[in-house]
Every structure is written in structure tokens, then in C-alpha cells.
Write a protein that holds these residues in place. Structure first.
Motif, PDB file in Angstrom:
ATOM      1  N   ILE A  93       0.849  -1.204   0.000  1.00 42.90           N
ATOM      2  CA  ILE A  93       0.000   0.000   0.000  1.00 42.90           C
ATOM      3  C   ILE A  93       0.881   1.249   0.000  1.00 42.90           C
ATOM      4  O   ILE A  93       1.938   1.278   0.623  1.00 42.90           O
ATOM      5  N   ILE A  94       0.406   2.246  -0.729  1.00 42.44           N
ATOM      6  CA  ILE A  94       1.055   3.568  -0.676  1.00 42.44           C
ATOM      7  C   ILE A  94       0.244   4.368   0.338  1.00 42.44           C
ATOM      8  O   ILE A  94      -0.935   4.658   0.108  1.00 42.44           O
ATOM      9  N   ILE A  95       0.876   4.694   1.444  1.00 47.16           N
ATOM     10  CA  ILE A  95       0.116   5.265   2.572  1.00 47.16           C
ATOM     11  C   ILE A  95       0.071   6.789   2.550  1.00 47.16           C
ATOM     12  O   ILE A  95      -0.635   7.402   3.321  1.00 47.16           O
ATOM     13  N   GLY A  96       0.800   7.427   1.704  1.00 39.81           N
ATOM     14  CA  GLY A  96       0.852   8.889   1.647  1.00 39.81           C
ATOM     15  C   GLY A  96       2.251   9.287   1.271  1.00 39.81           C
ATOM     16  O   GLY A  96       3.010   8.447   0.783  1.00 39.81           O
ATOM     17  N   LEU A 150       1.671  -8.374  -8.131  1.00 38.59           N
ATOM     18  CA  LEU A 150       1.432  -7.662  -6.880  1.00 38.59           C
ATOM     19  C   LEU A 150       0.278  -6.684  -7.071  1.00 38.59           C
ATOM     20  O   LEU A 150       0.192  -6.019  -8.102  1.00 38.59           O
ATOM     21  N   THR A 151      -0.565  -6.607  -6.064  1.00 37.88           N
ATOM     22  CA  THR A 151      -1.657  -5.633  -6.092  1.00 37.88           C
ATOM     23  C   THR A 151      -1.270  -4.464  -5.197  1.00 37.88           C
ATOM     24  O   THR A 151      -0.827  -4.663  -4.064  1.00 37.88           O
ATOM     25  N   ILE A 152      -1.440  -3.257  -5.731  1.00 37.33           N
ATOM     26  CA  ILE A 152      -1.078  -2.064  -4.947  1.00 37.33           C
ATOM     27  C   ILE A 152      -2.252  -1.092  -4.907  1.00 37.33           C
ATOM     28  O   ILE A 152      -2.919  -0.845  -5.912  1.00 37.33           O
ATOM     29  N   GLU A 153      -2.456  -0.561  -3.721  1.00 35.77           N
ATOM     30  CA  GLU A 153      -3.510   0.439  -3.525  1.00 35.77           C
ATOM     31  C   GLU A 153      -2.883   1.677  -2.902  1.00 35.77           C
ATOM     32  O   GLU A 153      -1.946   1.552  -2.111  1.00 35.77           O
ATOM     33  N   LYS A 154      -3.396   2.853  -3.242  1.00 35.78           N
ATOM     34  CA  LYS A 154      -2.885   4.061  -2.575  1.00 35.78           C
ATOM     35  C   LYS A 154      -4.021   4.886  -1.982  1.00 35.78           C
ATOM     36  O   LYS A 154      -5.046   5.127  -2.637  1.00 35.78           O
ATOM     37  N   SER A 155      -3.884   5.234  -0.734  1.00 39.76           N
ATOM     38  CA  SER A 155      -4.809   6.160  -0.084  1.00 39.76           C
ATOM     39  C   SER A 155      -3.961   7.039   0.828  1.00 39.76           C
ATOM     40  O   SER A 155      -3.526   6.602   1.904  1.00 39.76           O
ATOM     41  N   PRO A 156      -3.704   8.284   0.418  1.00 40.82           N
ATOM     42  CA  PRO A 156      -2.751   9.122   1.149  1.00 40.82           C
ATOM     43  C   PRO A 156      -3.163   9.450   2.591  1.00 40.82           C
ATOM     44  O   PRO A 156      -2.302   9.801   3.391  1.00 40.82           O
ATOM     45  N   ALA A 157      -4.447   9.296   2.886  1.00 44.10           N
ATOM     46  CA  ALA A 157      -4.883   9.604   4.254  1.00 44.10           C
ATOM     47  C   ALA A 157      -4.391   8.566   5.257  1.00 44.10           C
ATOM     48  O   ALA A 157      -4.406   8.808   6.472  1.00 44.10           O
ATOM     49  N   TYR A 158      -3.953   7.400   4.791  1.00 45.47           N
ATOM     50  CA  TYR A 158      -3.500   6.349   5.707  1.00 45.47           C
ATOM     51  C   TYR A 158      -2.351   6.832   6.586  1.00 45.47           C
ATOM     52  O   TYR A 158      -2.246   6.461   7.747  1.00 45.47           O
ATOM     53  N   PHE A 159      -1.486   7.643   6.015  1.00 47.29           N
ATOM     54  CA  PHE A 159      -0.284   8.037   6.750  1.00 47.29           C
ATOM     55  C   PHE A 159      -0.625   8.794   8.035  1.00 47.29           C
ATOM     56  O   PHE A 159      -0.020   8.566   9.078  1.00 47.29           O
ATOM     57  N   THR A 160      -1.606   9.665   7.970  1.00 45.50           N
ATOM     58  CA  THR A 160      -1.849  10.569   9.107  1.00 45.50           C
ATOM     59  C   THR A 160      -2.933  10.091  10.076  1.00 45.50           C
ATOM     60  O   THR A 160      -3.058  10.640  11.170  1.00 45.50           O
ATOM     61  N   GLU A 161      -3.723   9.105   9.691  1.00 50.51           N
ATOM     62  CA  GLU A 161      -4.799   8.633  10.584  1.00 50.51           C
ATOM     63  C   GLU A 161      -4.235   7.656  11.621  1.00 50.51           C
ATOM     64  O   GLU A 161      -3.691   6.609  11.254  1.00 50.51           O
ATOM     65  N   SER A 162      -4.410   7.987  12.894  1.00 50.11           N
ATOM     66  CA  SER A 162      -3.718   7.220  13.934  1.00 50.11           C
ATOM     67  C   SER A 162      -4.157   5.748  14.022  1.00 50.11           C
ATOM     68  O   SER A 162      -3.380   4.886  14.413  1.00 50.11           O
ATOM     69  N   LYS A 176       3.888  -4.800   2.344  1.00 49.05           N
ATOM     70  CA  LYS A 176       4.949  -3.839   2.024  1.00 49.05           C
ATOM     71  C   LYS A 176       4.340  -2.443   1.961  1.00 49.05           C
ATOM     72  O   LYS A 176       3.258  -2.249   1.392  1.00 49.05           O
ATOM     73  N   ILE A 177       5.074  -1.506   2.539  1.00 49.39           N
ATOM     74  CA  ILE A 177       4.532  -0.151   2.667  1.00 49.39           C
ATOM     75  C   ILE A 177       5.409   0.846   1.921  1.00 49.39           C
ATOM     76  O   ILE A 177       6.631   0.850   2.062  1.00 49.39           O
ATOM     77  N   LEU A 178       4.749   1.683   1.129  1.00 53.87           N
ATOM     78  CA  LEU A 178       5.469   2.749   0.430  1.00 53.87           C
ATOM     79  C   LEU A 178       4.991   4.088   0.974  1.00 53.87           C
ATOM     80  O   LEU A 178       3.784   4.342   1.057  1.00 53.87           O
ATOM     81  N   LEU A 179       5.951   4.912   1.356  1.00 55.35           N
ATOM     82  CA  LEU A 179       5.627   6.268   1.820  1.00 55.35           C
ATOM     83  C   LEU A 179       6.403   7.224   0.934  1.00 55.35           C
ATOM     84  O   LEU A 179       7.606   7.045   0.721  1.00 55.35           O
ATOM     85  N   ILE A 180       5.716   8.212   0.412  1.00 55.88           N
ATOM     86  CA  ILE A 180       6.410   9.217  -0.396  1.00 55.88           C
ATOM     87  C   ILE A 180       6.313  10.555   0.327  1.00 55.88           C
ATOM     88  O   ILE A 180       5.228  10.936   0.781  1.00 55.88           O
ATOM     89  N   VAL A 181       7.422  11.185   0.489  1.00 49.33           N
ATOM     90  CA  VAL A 181       7.434  12.478   1.190  1.00 49.33           C
ATOM     91  C   VAL A 181       8.030  13.550   0.282  1.00 49.33           C
ATOM     92  O   VAL A 181       8.773  13.250  -0.642  1.00 49.33           O
TER      93      VAL A 181
END
Ligand SMILES: Nc1ncnc2c1ncn2[C@@H]1O[C@H](COP(=O)(O)OS(=O)(=O)O)[C@@H](OP(=O)(O)O)[C@H]1O
Length: 355
Positions: A93-96, A150-162, A176-181
Motif C-alpha cells: 500500500i502507498i500510505i501517503g 502484486l496488487t497495490i492500492e494508494k490512499s494518502p490519508a492512511y499516513f496521518t490517521e492514527s 509492504k509499505i510505500l511512503l512518499i514524502v
């Protein structure tokens, strides 16, 4: 040899039944200058059987070809729902972070033959209503994929939601986690710009960035202003690291992804354990857009929509400096947490690229 033989002699058929003729006899019998001999396997019935088996084999091959990738060109058939494909929960997942280039990253990865990507932001883990639908619902939001993709989903709100890291962990602790800053100052401006566009769509009044980001009483940055808050990368990262080890989270440099996407995408392929199947030549700089676009099966250049890569308004230098000051400590904390530095706190580098 006993049995029925068919003998062609000068174009005429002769049959020899149970004669004591053997193959050698026939072969060496000089009946004429043009003699051919054929044994029992060539009877019309046998020929028909052979032909039938051949047709069945061909049909079998065609079916396998459509349903498996090793025979046909995988690239051509991978994006459609065919036999052996099914919807699978994401392996990655792309978390943000929001406005850091998540769509660009997903669009580039989609070109990889071993990757399937969800079409839209699913918001499964951060939206209670969606989460309550359960994993079955989540799986249904995913694209069809082959077993080796591989299946990949992105929801950028995942990064900040506790609540999200814990929920992701419960579903798959090895995901596996992808974070882009991206430079937090630019991310904050981009975030507010996005909100402005949404506001305009709803007929709301849009205020200048400076007015929104500063506390009117003190003139300092409003630390609780959402777009500012969402750039405190260290705060959110700490929460993710409670659940996942650092080597399970790959961090993409969003500013580098804009400037030169190929090396960043190459590193992601390595992290995901995939072959390097997106060549540098697939990234095409589009001068009109001012960003890189990507070659796909169907497009010479696939560029992102107009809502990505908007030109930013001019922001007073004084406000930019105040933002940098607010983020400085957060950035240092983040670098330490992820054991990786970015240029944001590096004055020389920042001034070089005009930030
Ligand atoms: N190739 C390409 N084309 C267009 N835009 C690109 C590209 N690569 C990175 N970016 C940067 O992506 C920023 C948008 O980030 P996100 O896709 O994460 O936004 S969102 O959170 O999903 O809304 C977007 O932010 P803005 O420039 O502020 O619009 C871009 O800077």
C-alpha cells in the motif's frame, strides 16, 4: 508382417491383406519407378483421429495461452479479467503523504507487468464506514491480478490517521509499505491549494494562503492548521514504526520523483522484489505539463490530470521562512527515525532549487 497394407503403384491403390509381405519386402519391391508404401496407421480412420487430436491440442494451447502468461505475451493480456486472475487483497500500500506525488508513483508502477493497481483511492483503513464492510469488501475494490502479480492500492490519508497502522497490521503484518514524502513547505502549499479548489467547487470564498496559515493574533504559523499539521512527518512515522519495522517501509523522495522519476521507481522495484521492467526511456518529460509522463501500452505519453502539478501561488518569503522554522525540528526527527536525510533542512540545496 501380417495385416492390411495399402500400396500405391503409379498412382493406383492396391491392398494386400494378410499376405506374407513385410515392410522390407514392400520397401525393396521394385514395382515401378514410382512406388510408395504406407502402413496401417494411415487408414482414413486413423488419419481422422490424428487430425482430431491435433485440433484438440491446438484448442488446449489457445485456452492456456489466454489464461496463463508463459506462452503469450503477458503484457498484452495482463490488464483484463481472464481465467486464473482474481481480486486479491493488496500486497503493498502507498500510505501517503497527501500531495507528495502518490498518484504519480502509482501511475508509474502500473506500467510494470508484475503489478496491478487499484483505480481509485479506496480509503478502507481510514474510513470507518468502509472498514466496517470488512476485508471481503476491500478485496472487491481491488483489480484482477495473476497469481504472480502484486496488487497495490494508494490512499494518502492512511499516513496521518492514527488508527490505520494497527488496522493494516491486523490484516497483514508483512504487507509492504510505500511512503512518499516531499519538502513539507511545498506539500503544505499544495495541500491548501487542493482545499481551495474543492472550496471553489462548492462556491466557497477562497482566502490567501498567508491569511490562513498565520495566526492573526500572533502573526506566527498556526501550528494546528491542518495542511501544516499534515507535514509533521515525524509524528505520523512514529506511529507506523510502532507496528512495522523500518525495513518494511520504503520511503520515496517526492521531490526527486518530480525531477527525475526513473531512479526512484528503480528503487521501488528493488524494494518490492520485482525485476526492473520499467526502463528509463519510458519516462518522457512533457514540457507543456512541466512534469514527466509515462509510456504505456496504449499511450505514447500518459500524463497526470490537471489537478496534479498545479502552479503554486507566490507566497511571501517571510511566511516561507516561518514555515521552514516550524518544520525544521520535525524534519530532523523524521530523518533520524527513517535513517535517511532529505534536502529540506539543507539551506544550500534548498536555495539551489529556489525553495
Ligand atoms: N509526473 C507528475 N505529474 C504531475 N504531478 C506530479 C508528478 N510527479 C509528482 N507530482 C506531484 O504530485 C503532487 C500531487 O500529489 P498526490 O498525487 O499525492 O496528491 S493527492 O494527495 O493524491 O491529492 C503534485 O503536487 P502539485 O504540484 O502541488 O499539484 C505534483 O507536484
Amino acid at each position: 508382417m501380417k495385416g492390411t497394407f495399402v500400396v500405391w503403384v503409379e498412382g493406383k491403390v492396391k491392398e494386400v491383406t494378410n499376405g506374407r509381405m513385410n515392410y522390407q519386402d514392400v520397401k525393396y519391391t521394385q514395382l515401378s519407378n514410382k512406388t510408395e508404401v504406407c502402413s496401417r496407421c494411415c487408414t482414413p480412420r486413423k488419419l481422422f483421429t490424428c487430425f482430431f487430436i491435433l485440433i484438440v491440442t491446438l484448442i488446449g494451447l489457445l485456452v492456456t495461452c489466454y489464461s496463463h502468461t508463459s506462452i503469450c505475451n503477458k503484457h498484452d493480456y495482463q490488464k483484463v479479467h481472464i481465467r486464473l486472475t482474481k481480486r486479491r487483497l493488496p500486497h503493498c500500500i502507498i500510505i501517503g503523504a497527501r500531495k507528495a506525488g502518490t498518484r504519480a508513483l502509482l501511475t508509474y508502477l502500473k506500467v510494470h507487468p508484475d503489478i496491478q493497481t487499484a483505480q481509485y483511492e479506496v480509503h478502507f483503513f481510514d474510513n470507518q464506514e468502509n472498514y466496517d464492510f470488512g476485508y471481503g469488501w476491500y478485496r472487491k475494490q481491488m483489480p484482477y491480478s495473476f497469481p504472480d502479480q502484486l496488487t497495490i492500492e494508494k490512499s494518502p490519508a492512511y499516513f496521518t490517521e492514527s488508527s490505520v497502522p494497527g488496522r493494516v497490521y491486523s490484516m497483514n503484518s508483512t504487507i509492504k509499505i510505500l511512503l512518499i514524502v516531499r519538502d513539507p513547505v511545498q506539500r503544505t502549499i499544495s495541500d491548501q491549494l487542493q482545499l481551495n479548489f474543492k472550496g471553489l467547487d462548492m462556491g466557497l470564498e477562497v482566502k490567501p494562503f498567508e491569511e490562513l496559515v498565520l495566526n492573526p493574533k500572533t502573526g506566527n504559523i498556526d501550528m494546528n492548521f491542518k495542511p501544516v499539521q499534515r507535514s509533521y512527518y515525524d509524528v505520523y512515522m512514529k506511529n507506523w514504526l510502532k507496528y512495522f519495522p523500518l525495513n518494511q517501509i520504503h520511503i520515496v523522495d517526492g521531490d526527486q520523483l518530480i525531477a527525475d522519476p526513473y531512479p526512484e521507481v528503480y528503487k521501488v522495484e528493488s524494494f518490492l522484489g520485482l525485476r526492473h521492467a520499467i526502463p528509463q526511456s519510458d519516462f518522457v518529460y512533457n514540457a507543456t505539463k512541466g512534469f514527466y509522463c509515462i509510456k504505456t501500452d496504449t499511450a505514447y505519453q500518459k500524463c497526470l490530470s490537471g489537478s496534479k502539478g498545479r502552479s503554486h501561488p507566490h507566497i511571501q518569503k517571510e511566511v516561507i521562512e516561518k514555515l521552514k522554522d516550524v518544520f525544521w525540528k520535525h524534519n530532523e526527527n523524521f530523518f533520524e527515525l527513517v535513517n535517511q536525510r532529505f534536502f529540506w533542512n539543507n539551506k544550500t540545496m534548498a536555495s539551489k532549487i529556489g525553495k
